[in-house]
Design a protein around this motif. Structure first.
Motif, PDB file in Angstrom:
ATOM      1  N   GLY A 137       0.827  -1.193   0.000  1.00  0.00           N
ATOM      2  CA  GLY A 137       0.000   0.000   0.000  1.00  0.00           C
ATOM      3  C   GLY A 137       0.863   1.245   0.000  1.00  0.00           C
ATOM      4  N   PRO A 138       0.265   2.424  -0.006  1.00  0.00           N
ATOM      5  CA  PRO A 138       1.041   3.658   0.088  1.00  0.00           C
ATOM      6  C   PRO A 138       1.843   3.695   1.385  1.00  0.00           C
ATOM      7  CG  PRO A 138      -1.204   4.118  -0.582  1.00  0.00           C
ATOM      8  CD  PRO A 138      -1.165   2.678  -0.175  1.00  0.00           C
ATOM      9  N   ARG A 139       2.981   4.349   1.357  1.00  0.00           N
ATOM     10  CA  ARG A 139       3.838   4.427   2.531  1.00  0.00           C
ATOM     11  C   ARG A 139       3.113   5.114   3.682  1.00  0.00           C
ATOM     12  NH1 ARG A 139       8.403   1.638   3.915  1.00  0.00           N
ATOM     13  NH2 ARG A 139       9.905   2.895   5.062  1.00  0.00           N
ATOM     14  N   ALA A 140       3.250   4.570   4.893  1.00  0.00           N
ATOM     15  CA  ALA A 140       2.670   5.211   6.079  1.00  0.00           C
ATOM     16  C   ALA A 140       3.531   6.418   6.448  1.00  0.00           C
ATOM     17  CB  ALA A 140       2.621   4.214   7.237  1.00  0.00           C
ATOM     18  N   LEU A 141       2.976   7.616   6.304  1.00  0.00           N
ATOM     19  CA  LEU A 141       3.760   8.840   6.470  1.00  0.00           C
ATOM     20  C   LEU A 141       3.410   9.583   7.748  1.00  0.00           C
ATOM     21  CD1 LEU A 141       3.609  10.209   2.809  1.00  0.00           C
ATOM     22  CD2 LEU A 141       5.418   8.846   3.874  1.00  0.00           C
ATOM     23  N   ALA A 142       4.398  10.339   8.237  1.00  0.00           N
ATOM     24  CA  ALA A 142       4.221  11.172   9.421  1.00  0.00           C
ATOM     25  C   ALA A 142       3.850  12.593   8.997  1.00  0.00           C
ATOM     26  CB  ALA A 142       5.499  11.177  10.249  1.00  0.00           C
ATOM     27  N   ASP A 143       3.628  13.453   9.981  1.00  0.00           N
ATOM     28  CA  ASP A 143       3.246  14.829   9.700  1.00  0.00           C
ATOM     29  C   ASP A 143       4.360  15.599   8.991  1.00  0.00           C
ATOM     30  OD1 ASP A 143       0.920  16.529  10.074  1.00  0.00           O
ATOM     31  OD2 ASP A 143       2.260  17.829  11.211  1.00  0.00           O
ATOM     32  N   THR A 144       5.603  15.080   9.049  1.00  0.00           N
ATOM     33  CA  THR A 144       6.722  15.708   8.362  1.00  0.00           C
ATOM     34  C   THR A 144       6.576  15.607   6.839  1.00  0.00           C
ATOM     35  OG1 THR A 144       7.939  13.629   8.677  1.00  0.00           O
ATOM     36  CG2 THR A 144       8.398  15.412  10.221  1.00  0.00           C
ATOM     37  N   ASP A 145       5.693  14.720   6.369  1.00  0.00           N
ATOM     38  CA  ASP A 145       5.405  14.578   4.937  1.00  0.00           C
ATOM     39  C   ASP A 145       4.019  15.144   4.623  1.00  0.00           C
ATOM     40  OD1 ASP A 145       7.586  13.041   3.455  1.00  0.00           O
ATOM     41  OD2 ASP A 145       7.304  11.782   5.222  1.00  0.00           O
ATOM     42  N   ARG A 146       3.724  16.302   5.194  1.00  0.00           N
ATOM     43  CA  ARG A 146       2.389  16.882   5.085  1.00  0.00           C
ATOM     44  C   ARG A 146       1.979  17.144   3.638  1.00  0.00           C
ATOM     45  NH1 ARG A 146      -2.100  16.226   6.938  1.00  0.00           N
ATOM     46  NH2 ARG A 146      -0.999  15.866   8.916  1.00  0.00           N
ATOM     47  N   ILE A 147       2.935  17.489   2.769  1.00  0.00           N
ATOM     48  CA  ILE A 147       2.591  17.761   1.363  1.00  0.00           C
ATOM     49  C   ILE A 147       1.981  16.520   0.720  1.00  0.00           C
ATOM     50  CG2 ILE A 147       3.529  18.282  -0.920  1.00  0.00           C
ATOM     51  CD1 ILE A 147       5.605  20.051   0.423  1.00  0.00           C
ATOM     52  N   VAL A 148       2.634  15.365   0.904  1.00  0.00           N
ATOM     53  CA  VAL A 148       2.134  14.123   0.316  1.00  0.00           C
ATOM     54  C   VAL A 148       0.806  13.732   0.952  1.00  0.00           C
ATOM     55  CG1 VAL A 148       2.648  11.709  -0.189  1.00  0.00           C
ATOM     56  CG2 VAL A 148       4.499  13.360  -0.125  1.00  0.00           C
ATOM     57  N   LEU A 149       0.689  13.903   2.251  1.00  0.00           N
ATOM     58  CA  LEU A 149      -0.551  13.554   2.944  1.00  0.00           C
ATOM     59  C   LEU A 149      -1.734  14.368   2.413  1.00  0.00           C
ATOM     60  CD1 LEU A 149       0.794  13.299   6.621  1.00  0.00           C
ATOM     61  CD2 LEU A 149      -0.021  11.401   5.196  1.00  0.00           C
ATOM     62  N   ASN A 150      -1.505  15.655   2.183  1.00  0.00           N
ATOM     63  CA  ASN A 150      -2.574  16.508   1.646  1.00  0.00           C
ATOM     64  C   ASN A 150      -2.938  16.112   0.223  1.00  0.00           C
ATOM     65  OD1 ASN A 150      -2.780  18.012   3.998  1.00  0.00           O
ATOM     66  ND2 ASN A 150      -1.332  19.572   3.322  1.00  0.00           N
ATOM     67  N   LEU A 151      -1.925  15.765  -0.571  1.00  0.00           N
ATOM     68  CA  LEU A 151      -2.190  15.334  -1.941  1.00  0.00           C
ATOM     69  C   LEU A 151      -2.971  14.026  -1.960  1.00  0.00           C
ATOM     70  CD1 LEU A 151       1.263  16.149  -3.617  1.00  0.00           C
ATOM     71  CD2 LEU A 151      -0.929  17.270  -4.069  1.00  0.00           C
ATOM     72  N   ARG A 152      -2.689  13.135  -1.011  1.00  0.00           N
ATOM     73  CA  ARG A 152      -3.418  11.863  -0.927  1.00  0.00           C
ATOM     74  C   ARG A 152      -4.895  12.091  -0.632  1.00  0.00           C
ATOM     75  NH1 ARG A 152       0.407   7.886   2.736  1.00  0.00           N
ATOM     76  NH2 ARG A 152       2.002   7.443   1.154  1.00  0.00           N
ATOM     77  N   LYS A 153      -5.191  13.056   0.222  1.00  0.00           N
ATOM     78  CA  LYS A 153      -6.595  13.364   0.511  1.00  0.00           C
ATOM     79  C   LYS A 153      -7.320  13.833  -0.752  1.00  0.00           C
ATOM     80  CE  LYS A 153      -6.345  14.640   5.408  1.00  0.00           C
ATOM     81  NZ  LYS A 153      -6.573  15.716   6.396  1.00  0.00           N
ATOM     82  N   GLN A 154      -6.598  14.581  -1.573  1.00  0.00           N
ATOM     83  CA  GLN A 154      -7.200  15.123  -2.788  1.00  0.00           C
ATOM     84  C   GLN A 154      -7.399  14.062  -3.863  1.00  0.00           C
ATOM     85  OE1 GLN A 154      -4.808  18.492  -4.062  1.00  0.00           O
ATOM     86  NE2 GLN A 154      -4.678  19.281  -1.979  1.00  0.00           N
ATOM     87  N   ASN A 155      -6.429  13.142  -3.981  1.00  0.00           N
ATOM     88  CA  ASN A 155      -6.506  12.173  -5.081  1.00  0.00           C
ATOM     89  C   ASN A 155      -7.083  10.816  -4.684  1.00  0.00           C
ATOM     90  OD1 ASN A 155      -4.391  10.704  -3.851  1.00  0.00           O
ATOM     91  ND2 ASN A 155      -2.817  11.734  -5.069  1.00  0.00           N
ATOM     92  N   GLY A 156      -7.473  10.662  -3.415  1.00  0.00           N
ATOM     93  CA  GLY A 156      -8.130   9.435  -2.974  1.00  0.00           C
ATOM     94  C   GLY A 156      -7.193   8.314  -2.564  1.00  0.00           C
ATOM     95  N   ALA A 157      -5.893   8.593  -2.485  1.00  0.00           N
ATOM     96  CA  ALA A 157      -4.930   7.555  -2.122  1.00  0.00           C
ATOM     97  C   ALA A 157      -5.016   7.150  -0.655  1.00  0.00           C
ATOM     98  CB  ALA A 157      -3.505   8.016  -2.436  1.00  0.00           C
ATOM     99  N   ASP A 158      -5.685   7.952   0.161  1.00  0.00           N
ATOM    100  CA  ASP A 158      -5.820   7.604   1.578  1.00  0.00           C
ATOM    101  C   ASP A 158      -7.019   6.689   1.829  1.00  0.00           C
ATOM    102  OD1 ASP A 158      -7.830   9.481   1.166  1.00  0.00           O
ATOM    103  OD2 ASP A 158      -7.634  10.355   3.171  1.00  0.00           O
TER     104      ASP A 158
END
Length: 219
Positions: A137-158
């Motif tokens: 699955g997608p890498r489990a990221l911390a808050d230090t990767d906030r850019i990727v986390l926000n993009l995942r919310k937008q593109n449905g990867a979460d």
């Protein structure tokens, strides 16, 4: 006639899309989850003795706990605590791996070895067994990767559980941009299937044996 043909093509595409989504849901919610639980349990049993030895060497090598624990974000961006073998000194700065200028200077001797062979990832099998994560699955990221986390919310990867390895990891890991990581994560979620998971597992084994992408280029 042309209008009728267009409508028929539209309905065929709609039925095909619905069937694809149903198949994906069945695999994700039943088969994939069941396989995750089964294989994580088997691997934890097999690796129990080696993990005891690794824990001993980590404790002897440097001050600090055996396990590294951190809040990561998983399915539907919900937080959970991830478990890994500690590979860094206890006063290492908290930031994303790719943001280090020289990450090796913060690694312990044992930490460098277990990072080199991805052994530090083994305790995540406990997260898989708990249902926080999947093997793929997608890498489990911390808050230090906030850019990727926000993009995942937008593109449905979460919308899928994070994994120990995944599509982004086999396409560069620490050597690709945040945007590319999010793109690969979304592509994985969109095309979730047993065949794709098997391909990722095979590619991961090749990369781990070749020790590629573990450190950012130049490190």
């Amino acid at each position: 006639m042309k209008g009728i043909e267009r409508m028929e093509r539209f309905y065929r595409r709609t039925r095909s899309s619905k069937k694809k989504n149903q198949d994906k849901k069945v695999y994700r919610n039943f088969f994939k989850y069941s396989l995750d639980i089964f294989f994580s349990l088997i691997m934890l049993i097999i690796l129990f003795i080696p993990m005891l030895f690794i824990s001993f060497f980590i404790k002897v090598d440097s001050k600090g706990p055996v396990f590294f624990k951190q809040i990561r974000f998983g399915l539907n961006s919900k937080p959970f605590i991830i478990y890994k073998f500690r590979s860094m000194v206890i006063n290492a700065p908290v930031k994303a791996n790719q943001d280090f200028d020289d990450i090796k200077s913060h690694l312990t001797k044992v930490g460098f070895f277990i990072r080199k062979f991805s052994i530090d990832e083994w305790p995540q099998l406990w997260n898989v067994l708990k249902g926080d994560m999947s093997i793929i699955g997608p890498r489990a990221l911390a808050d230090t990767d906030r850019i990727v986390l926000n993009l995942r919310k937008q593109n449905g990867a979460d919308k899928v559980r994070p994994g120990i390895t995944g599509l982004a990891q086999i396409h560069g890991r620490n050597n690709i941009t945040d945007q590319k990581k999010a793109f690969f994560d979304a592509e994985y979620a969109e095309n979730l299937s047993a065949i794709n998971d098997l391909k990722i597992i095979f590619k991961t084994i090749v990369l781990v044996l070749g020790r590629k992408g573990i450190f950012k280029d130049g490190q």
